[in-house]
Design an enzyme around this catalytic site. Sequence first.
Site, mmCIF file in Angstrom:
data_model
loop_
_atom_site.group_PDB
_atom_site.id
_atom_site.type_symbol
_atom_site.label_atom_id
_atom_site.label_comp_id
_atom_site.label_asym_id
_atom_site.label_seq_id
_atom_site.Cartn_x
_atom_site.Cartn_y
_atom_site.Cartn_z
ATOM 1 N N TYR A 46 0.841 -1.199 0.000
ATOM 2 C CA TYR A 46 0.000 0.000 0.000
ATOM 3 C C TYR A 46 0.881 1.257 0.000
ATOM 4 C CZ TYR A 46 -3.344 3.454 1.855
ATOM 5 O OH TYR A 46 -4.125 4.563 2.057
ATOM 6 N N LYS A 131 5.059 11.679 33.503
ATOM 7 C CA LYS A 131 4.269 12.485 32.565
ATOM 8 C C LYS A 131 5.154 12.809 31.374
ATOM 9 C CE LYS A 131 1.025 16.289 32.422
ATOM 10 N NZ LYS A 131 1.462 16.963 31.200
HETATM 11 S S1 IVH Z 1 -3.490 10.545 31.444
HETATM 12 C C1 IVH Z 1 -7.714 11.159 31.867
HETATM 13 N N1 IVH Z 1 -0.988 9.819 31.639
HETATM 14 O O1 IVH Z 1 -0.604 15.023 29.801
HETATM 15 C C2 IVH Z 1 -6.252 11.253 31.854
HETATM 16 N N2 IVH Z 1 -1.489 11.820 30.462
HETATM 17 O O2 IVH Z 1 -2.016 17.236 31.017
HETATM 18 C C3 IVH Z 1 -5.701 11.770 30.594
HETATM 19 N N3 IVH Z 1 0.465 12.916 29.493
HETATM 20 O O3 IVH Z 1 -3.103 15.324 27.368
HETATM 21 C C4 IVH Z 1 -4.270 11.773 30.493
HETATM 22 N N4 IVH Z 1 1.955 11.463 30.195
HETATM 23 O O4 IVH Z 1 -0.841 14.361 26.651
HETATM 24 C C5 IVH Z 1 -1.845 10.738 31.172
HETATM 25 N N5 IVH Z 1 1.194 9.026 31.882
HETATM 26 C C6 IVH Z 1 0.332 9.935 31.402
HETATM 27 C C7 IVH Z 1 0.756 11.057 30.638
HETATM 28 C C8 IVH Z 1 -0.195 11.977 30.187
HETATM 29 C C9 IVH Z 1 1.754 12.587 29.502
HETATM 30 C C10 IVH Z 1 -0.104 14.132 28.844
HETATM 31 C C11 IVH Z 1 -1.240 13.881 27.902
HETATM 32 C C12 IVH Z 1 -2.382 14.712 28.397
HETATM 33 C C13 IVH Z 1 -1.694 15.711 29.242
HETATM 34 C C14 IVH Z 1 -2.615 16.221 30.313
#
Ligand code: IVH
Length: 694
Positions: A46, A131
């Site tokens: 593809y 994070k």
């Molecule tokens: S959980 C409902 N876990 O952080 C929970 N987010 O500030 C949604 N991010 O948009 C996110 N590492 O881009 C989650 N271990 C992690 C993360 C993470 C980075 C980012 C993600 C999110 C933002 C929120």
Amino acid sequence: MSRETAPENLMPLEAIAELEALAKEIAKHDLSYHQKDDPEISDSDYDALKKRNSDIEALFPDYIRDDSPSKRVGAAVATGFSKVTHALPMLSLGNVFSEDDYREFVDGVRRFLKELHDDPAVPLEMVAEPKIDGLSISLRYEKGIFVQGATRGDGATGEDVTTNVRTMKDFPETLPDDVPDVLEVRGEVYMSGSDFLALNAAQEKAGQKIFANPRNAAAGSLRQLDSSITAKRPLSFFAYALGEVSAPIAETHWGILEKLKSWGFPTNDETTLCADTESVLAFYDRLNTGRAGLDYDIDGIVYKVNRLDYQARLGFVSRAPRWAIAHKFPAEKATTVINAIDIQVGRTGALTPVARLAPVTVGGVVVSNATLHNEDEIVRKDVRIGDTVVIQRAGDVIPQVVEVVADKRPATSEPYFFPETCPECGSHAVREEGEVVRRCTGGLVCPAQAVERLKHFVSRNAFDIEGMGGKHVEGFISDGLISSPADIFRLAAHADAISKKEGWGGKSVENLIASIEERRTISLDRFIYALGVPQVGQATARLLARQYGSLDAWRSAMRDAKIHGSEAFGDLTNIDGIGPSVAEDLIEFFNEEHNRVVVADLEAQLTIKDFITPDTGSSPIAGKTMVFTGSLETMSRGEAKARAESLGAKVAGSVSKKTDYVVIGADAGSKARRAGELGVTCLSEQEWLELAEG
Ligand code: IVH
């Protein structure tokens, strides 16, 4: 067909014929892949077809077809990516910056889940994860086959980056038989530190753009309109959450991660299941010290309540879950010199001082502006032009000036005097008693306010008009094409004039007009937010939309609320989350003739959708107004309120004629009496539970 002929040896007529054949063939494969879940050729075959198509197009640009497959991922003139509405919104996270804040977060969770508050011995396990500093995406699988990749966008709708995601090696295209029919896996796309350095070295050698940091490099690579470029970029992925699933896959977050790992998704090795707050904080310390040793950037730790039944009960507040929080690392600092102090005028006339800095790198980003907040802050820190200052930047917050390095102050330096007139329109700038901000009184005559209001109007969380950024708004205003929001919806009449402007062409104007047309229908809460009433952010706009339901009802209520003590005033201030000061700003807004004209003018251009209460099924309390009083045995006040709202009810703080139900807990006082006086239906805790579970 002459597929063996190298593109450069094709004759024009052959090229035309082959582009036509390729368009048909690729469209057919797209269809069988996406809609029928039944691909007829391998991914690499593809990709070879797509490459052949773009190679020929590069040599014969005049013959690029309107239905060219390269336009669907967006070639140079493409309209960009198509939109994807997330089955479940992609949320953001609240932040804490200290151990104490974190302990407060945990207390809040325990209070909400009443039985944990009542018995401190009940454990509350947390999963602690790094994070990752990248961008989040959602990967959708149907019957175990990858069908769609989407960026987060504004959380409700993102961009379809399926073709680009397919070029990534770091995730499985097919899953084992035992996965649910629908499975959305969410996580972060990022670039490792070593890949980032290698990419920048290669870019530099090729005379191409250098990326400021791995996050920008990852975002820039994933959002390439030409997926063959994405394919060459070293993108990685960590899975950390689910979106829509047709069947549960685990009972805990930890269980989800284990499942995802067993299905071939990369999960983060640092992630740890923590039994209590002490081990959570120990994890934070360990990673804060050790982060430099990781081959990817992290900007904090995310903690998530492990039990999914708890998560479900905790739910969300505006756009962030109550069951997760990000613990940010301390801000990064740097020292630089202030070359100038400029005053910016916001949409509500607030004057904000901004320090123009000698550019300096802070946490991987070049910073040349920092906020000085307001007049008092400048005085308090005695900040002067020419000073050497310490600045800091935490995550995505605007960089701030922290302090002056006193012994580096030049001998000739003079204190900074905050202007008392608006630098944009010359009107008086005044500070109301008790306020920290000085505001331009120019209102409608101040061009800066007009520009900022319109920028706000088209911005992402408001009308979200694609292709209309701040610079375009400024240009259209200075060319006299727009001056009020409704003018945006009359821009089509000026299409010719715009296409003659520098930076515009027939195609881009067409795209702009199309994206404006797309926004003629808008939800009430976005509409309210877009108006830019002071203090009315997204959450407040939503509260108002939910309370009043339609533009008509809202507008007439705001007019009636002008009289303090009126029923309308009572209703407005009785909305949980709207205080007297916000109420004043709303009343003031509608008291202003000009604003009413702006709203009416917009109304004539738009279809404003009434607020639809979230899907509440046939709940008997949908649309009803409820008051909770006294303490409930089985549920905290917070949980009761959240539960009622999720069933479509409005929760008010005090009892009035408009109250439909009052739920009476133990030791209820005056509210219960008032309900009796007004003849409002009272419910016992048991009756409420039956309603809530019904
Ligand atoms: S959980 C409902 N876990 O952080 C929970 N987010 O500030 C949604 N991010 O948009 C996110 N590492 O881009 C989650 N271990 C992690 C993360 C993470 C980075 C980012 C993600 C999110 C933002 C929120």
